[in-house]
Design a protein around this motif. Structure first.
Motif, PDB file in Angstrom:
ATOM      1  N   ALA A   1      98.276  28.804  35.296  1.00 14.70           N
ATOM      2  CA  ALA A   1      96.968  29.522  34.698  1.00 14.70           C
ATOM      3  C   ALA A   1      96.552  28.362  34.036  1.00 14.70           C
ATOM      4  CB  ALA A   1      97.649  30.666  34.097  1.00 14.70           C
ATOM      5  N   GLY A   2      95.735  28.926  32.754  1.00 15.71           N
ATOM      6  CA  GLY A   2      95.203  28.118  31.900  1.00 15.71           C
ATOM      7  C   GLY A   2      94.111  26.779  32.498  1.00 15.71           C
ATOM      8  N   VAL A   3      94.169  25.760  31.520  1.00 18.72           N
ATOM      9  CA  VAL A   3      93.368  24.598  32.369  1.00 18.72           C
ATOM     10  C   VAL A   3      93.666  24.182  33.725  1.00 18.72           C
ATOM     11  CG1 VAL A   3      92.835  22.052  31.890  1.00 18.72           C
ATOM     12  CG2 VAL A   3      92.760  23.806  29.893  1.00 18.72           C
ATOM     13  N   GLN A   4      94.916  24.178  34.183  1.00 16.80           N
ATOM     14  CA  GLN A   4      95.489  23.758  35.409  1.00 16.80           C
ATOM     15  C   GLN A   4      94.650  24.612  36.366  1.00 16.80           C
ATOM     16  OE1 GLN A   4      97.309  23.676  32.858  1.00 16.80           O
ATOM     17  NE2 GLN A   4      98.313  21.725  32.546  1.00 16.80           N
ATOM     18  N   ALA A   5      94.693  25.926  36.149  1.00 12.70           N
ATOM     19  CA  ALA A   5      94.189  26.930  37.019  1.00 12.70           C
ATOM     20  C   ALA A   5      92.620  26.817  37.271  1.00 12.70           C
ATOM     21  CB  ALA A   5      94.389  28.127  36.831  1.00 12.70           C
ATOM     22  N   ASP A   6      92.141  26.554  35.973  1.00 12.33           N
ATOM     23  CA  ASP A   6      90.680  26.456  35.781  1.00 12.33           C
ATOM     24  C   ASP A   6      90.052  25.075  36.493  1.00 12.33           C
ATOM     25  OD1 ASP A   6      90.623  28.652  33.962  1.00 12.33           O
ATOM     26  OD2 ASP A   6      90.993  27.288  32.307  1.00 12.33           O
ATOM     27  N   VAL A   7      90.573  23.999  36.488  1.00 12.71           N
ATOM     28  CA  VAL A   7      90.366  22.932  37.053  1.00 12.71           C
ATOM     29  C   VAL A   7      90.491  22.954  38.695  1.00 12.71           C
ATOM     30  CG1 VAL A   7      90.747  20.385  37.557  1.00 12.71           C
ATOM     31  CG2 VAL A   7      90.890  21.404  35.194  1.00 12.71           C
ATOM     32  N   LYS A   8      91.479  23.490  39.123  1.00 11.70           N
ATOM     33  CA  LYS A   8      91.726  23.852  40.587  1.00 11.70           C
ATOM     34  C   LYS A   8      90.489  24.614  41.054  1.00 11.70           C
ATOM     35  CE  LYS A   8      96.507  23.701  40.117  1.00 11.70           C
ATOM     36  NZ  LYS A   8      97.907  24.245  40.109  1.00 11.70           N
ATOM     37  N   ALA A   9      90.311  25.763  40.489  1.00  9.45           N
ATOM     38  CA  ALA A   9      89.110  26.718  41.069  1.00  9.45           C
ATOM     39  C   ALA A   9      87.958  26.194  41.016  1.00  9.45           C
ATOM     40  CB  ALA A   9      89.352  27.998  40.190  1.00  9.45           C
ATOM     41  N   VAL A  10      87.481  25.609  39.987  1.00  9.18           N
ATOM     42  CA  VAL A  10      85.879  24.608  39.773  1.00  9.18           C
ATOM     43  C   VAL A  10      85.870  23.814  40.841  1.00  9.18           C
ATOM     44  CG1 VAL A  10      84.445  23.216  38.427  1.00  9.18           C
ATOM     45  CG2 VAL A  10      85.708  25.344  37.522  1.00  9.18           C
ATOM     46  N   THR A  11      87.014  23.025  41.258  1.00 10.11           N
ATOM     47  CA  THR A  11      86.835  21.812  42.074  1.00 10.11           C
ATOM     48  C   THR A  11      87.169  22.482  43.363  1.00 10.11           C
ATOM     49  OG1 THR A  11      88.233  20.463  40.797  1.00 10.11           O
ATOM     50  CG2 THR A  11      88.195  19.908  42.986  1.00 10.11           C
ATOM     51  N   MET A  12      87.515  23.439  43.861  1.00  7.58           N
ATOM     52  CA  MET A  12      87.579  23.987  44.970  1.00  7.58           C
ATOM     53  C   MET A  12      86.470  24.591  45.618  1.00  7.58           C
ATOM     54  SD  MET A  12      90.558  23.623  46.783  1.00  7.58           S
ATOM     55  CE  MET A  12      90.282  21.989  46.200  1.00  7.58           C
ATOM     56  N   LEU A  13      85.687  25.247  44.692  1.00  5.10           N
ATOM     57  CA  LEU A  13      84.444  25.770  44.576  1.00  5.10           C
ATOM     58  C   LEU A  13      83.113  24.801  44.482  1.00  5.10           C
ATOM     59  CD1 LEU A  13      85.001  29.214  43.167  1.00  5.10           C
ATOM     60  CD2 LEU A  13      84.650  28.722  45.650  1.00  5.10           C
TER      61      LEU A  13
ATOM     62  N   PRO B   1     102.244  31.159  41.103  1.00  6.37           N
ATOM     63  CA  PRO B   1     100.802  30.903  41.091  1.00  6.37           C
ATOM     64  C   PRO B   1     100.035  31.478  42.403  1.00  6.37           C
ATOM     65  CG  PRO B   1     101.977  29.067  41.572  1.00  6.37           C
ATOM     66  CD  PRO B   1     103.001  30.160  41.201  1.00  6.37           C
ATOM     67  N   LEU B   2      98.847  31.615  42.320  1.00 10.39           N
ATOM     68  CA  LEU B   2      97.901  31.829  43.552  1.00 10.39           C
ATOM     69  C   LEU B   2      97.950  30.328  44.548  1.00 10.39           C
ATOM     70  CD1 LEU B   2      95.047  33.408  41.666  1.00 10.39           C
ATOM     71  CD2 LEU B   2      97.127  34.225  42.303  1.00 10.39           C
ATOM     72  N   ASP B   3      97.467  30.540  45.467  1.00  2.00           N
ATOM     73  CA  ASP B   3      97.227  29.205  46.490  1.00  2.00           C
ATOM     74  C   ASP B   3      95.635  28.927  46.137  1.00  2.00           C
ATOM     75  OD1 ASP B   3      96.847  27.346  48.249  1.00  2.00           O
ATOM     76  OD2 ASP B   3      97.153  28.563  49.931  1.00  2.00           O
ATOM     77  N   HIS B   4      95.399  28.190  44.917  1.00  3.40           N
ATOM     78  CA  HIS B   4      93.912  27.668  44.874  1.00  3.40           C
ATOM     79  C   HIS B   4      93.381  26.902  45.657  1.00  3.40           C
ATOM     80  CE1 HIS B   4      95.841  28.577  40.727  1.00  3.40           C
ATOM     81  NE2 HIS B   4      94.451  29.083  40.420  1.00  3.40           N
ATOM     82  N   ALA B   5      94.422  26.113  46.462  1.00  6.30           N
ATOM     83  CA  ALA B   5      93.763  25.355  47.568  1.00  6.30           C
ATOM     84  C   ALA B   5      93.497  25.790  48.891  1.00  6.30           C
ATOM     85  CB  ALA B   5      94.556  24.042  47.505  1.00  6.30           C
ATOM     86  N   TRP B   6      93.491  27.347  49.070  1.00  8.58           N
ATOM     87  CA  TRP B   6      93.223  27.814  50.140  1.00  8.58           C
ATOM     88  C   TRP B   6      92.117  27.401  51.083  1.00  8.58           C
ATOM     89  CZ3 TRP B   6      89.430  30.536  51.842  1.00  8.58           C
ATOM     90  CH2 TRP B   6      88.619  31.097  50.902  1.00  8.58           C
ATOM     91  N   PRO B   7      91.087  27.060  50.587  1.00 10.76           N
ATOM     92  CA  PRO B   7      89.949  26.457  51.288  1.00 10.76           C
ATOM     93  C   PRO B   7      90.349  25.189  52.010  1.00 10.76           C
ATOM     94  CG  PRO B   7      89.070  27.325  49.078  1.00 10.76           C
ATOM     95  CD  PRO B   7      90.585  27.113  49.048  1.00 10.76           C
ATOM     96  N   VAL B   8      90.985  24.339  51.440  1.00 12.37           N
ATOM     97  CA  VAL B   8      91.378  23.092  52.039  1.00 12.37           C
ATOM     98  C   VAL B   8      92.029  23.125  53.287  1.00 12.37           C
ATOM     99  CG1 VAL B   8      92.360  20.893  51.924  1.00 12.37           C
ATOM    100  CG2 VAL B   8      90.987  21.866  49.829  1.00 12.37           C
ATOM    101  N   ARG B   9      93.346  24.226  52.819  1.00 14.54           N
ATOM    102  CA  ARG B   9      94.386  24.370  53.949  1.00 14.54           C
ATOM    103  C   ARG B   9      93.705  24.899  55.304  1.00 14.54           C
ATOM    104  NH1 ARG B   9      98.106  23.210  49.971  1.00 14.54           N
ATOM    105  NH2 ARG B   9      97.583  25.024  48.727  1.00 14.54           N
TER     106      ARG B   9
END
Length: 266
Positions: A20-32, A256-264
């Motif tokens: 969660a928090g900043v770590q989740a935020d950075v992952k989501a913005v990057t993946m999109l 946690p969620l799988d934030h990187a699913w688009p890459v996989r």
């Protein structure tokens, strides 16, 4: 033609567990497809089992982080998360006034495991200072109840609370339905021009840590890329729904969620 990068300044707390928090935020913005920059408000000690400590950062350090980003890189949207105190809310409101970019405000109050992340006395500050500055407000049912005093136990309650939050100054409100009982989860987006329902089957999983942070940041990524709020929210919602379905099941608690699913997937 490629989409614009979309710069997002994230003002939120750090989650050592990465869910969660900043770590989740950075992952989501990057993946999109966006560029994530940060101004961290607090360091938390947490994992999937809960929050074991919260250490707020000095106000001048929070402001200095934001200014360093804004004065050089700039931003196309700001996403706010855990603020914690009245003083931090006031400092972040001042930052928003100088950012000259739409703000996605996630009124974070309680962690998934139940640990409070916003002082009781700061709820009024969020209501008075953050909501009027929100291009998009993303409360869950308990947060909406705290901000409006209205019960949110069904879709009608989501609608009434969302309309009340629009009257308080938010330009759009995404009323999240994860806490509302039912086999179907319904999120309700309200704007001055109408409403949009986003619904899907409830996924029975304990891996929902950081869902709210991820959704708000996913929406901010789309807004930063110049997409209409309805499009940004719909795309962000779909990204999070798939991230929940693909959650890796890490840890012994709320994973946690799988934030990187688009890459996989690719």
């Amino acid at each position: 033609m490629t989409a614009p990068l979309g710069r997002v300044l994230i003002i939120a707390g750090s989650d050592s567990g990465g869910g969660a928090g900043v770590q989740a935020d950075v992952k989501a913005v990057t993946m999109l497809g966006g560029h994530a920059a940060t101004a961290i408000t607090a360091i938390t000690v947490q994992n999937t089992l809960g929050v074991h400590g919260v250490h707020p950062l000095p106000l001048d350090l929070i402001t200095a982080q934001a200014r360093a980003v804004l004065d050089d890189i700039g931003t196309d949207a700001v996403k706010t998360g855990m603020l914690g105190s009245v003083e931090t809310v006031e400092a972040v409101a001042a930052i928003l006034d100088t950012a000259h970019a739409p703000a996605v405000v996630d009124p974070v109050m309680i962690a998934k495991g139940g640990h409070p992340l916003l002082e009781d006395r700061a709820v009024a500050a969020v209501r008075d200072l953050m909501i009027p500055r929100a291009a998009l407000l993303t409360p869950n049912a308990p947060e909406a109840e705290a901000l409006t005093g209205l019960a949110v136990i069904d879709l009608d309650g989501q609608r009434r609370a969302g309309e009340a939050l629009l009257k308080l100054g938010a330009r759009a409100v995404l009323m999240k339905g994860g806490h509302v009982p039912g086999d179907t989860v319904v999120d309700l987006l309200l704007t001055s021009s109408g409403e949009t329902l986003l619904e899907g089957p409830r996924v029975e999983t304990r891996s929902t840590h950081g869902t709210g942070c991820t959704l708000a940041s996913a929406c901010a990524a789309g807004i930063a890329q110049g997409k209409p709020v309805e499009v940004a929210v719909a795309e962000g919602w779909a990204y999070v729904a798939e991230a929940i379905r693909r959650a890796p099941g890490l840890g012994g608690g709320h994973g946690p969620l799988d934030h990187a699913w688009p890459v996989r997937r690719s």
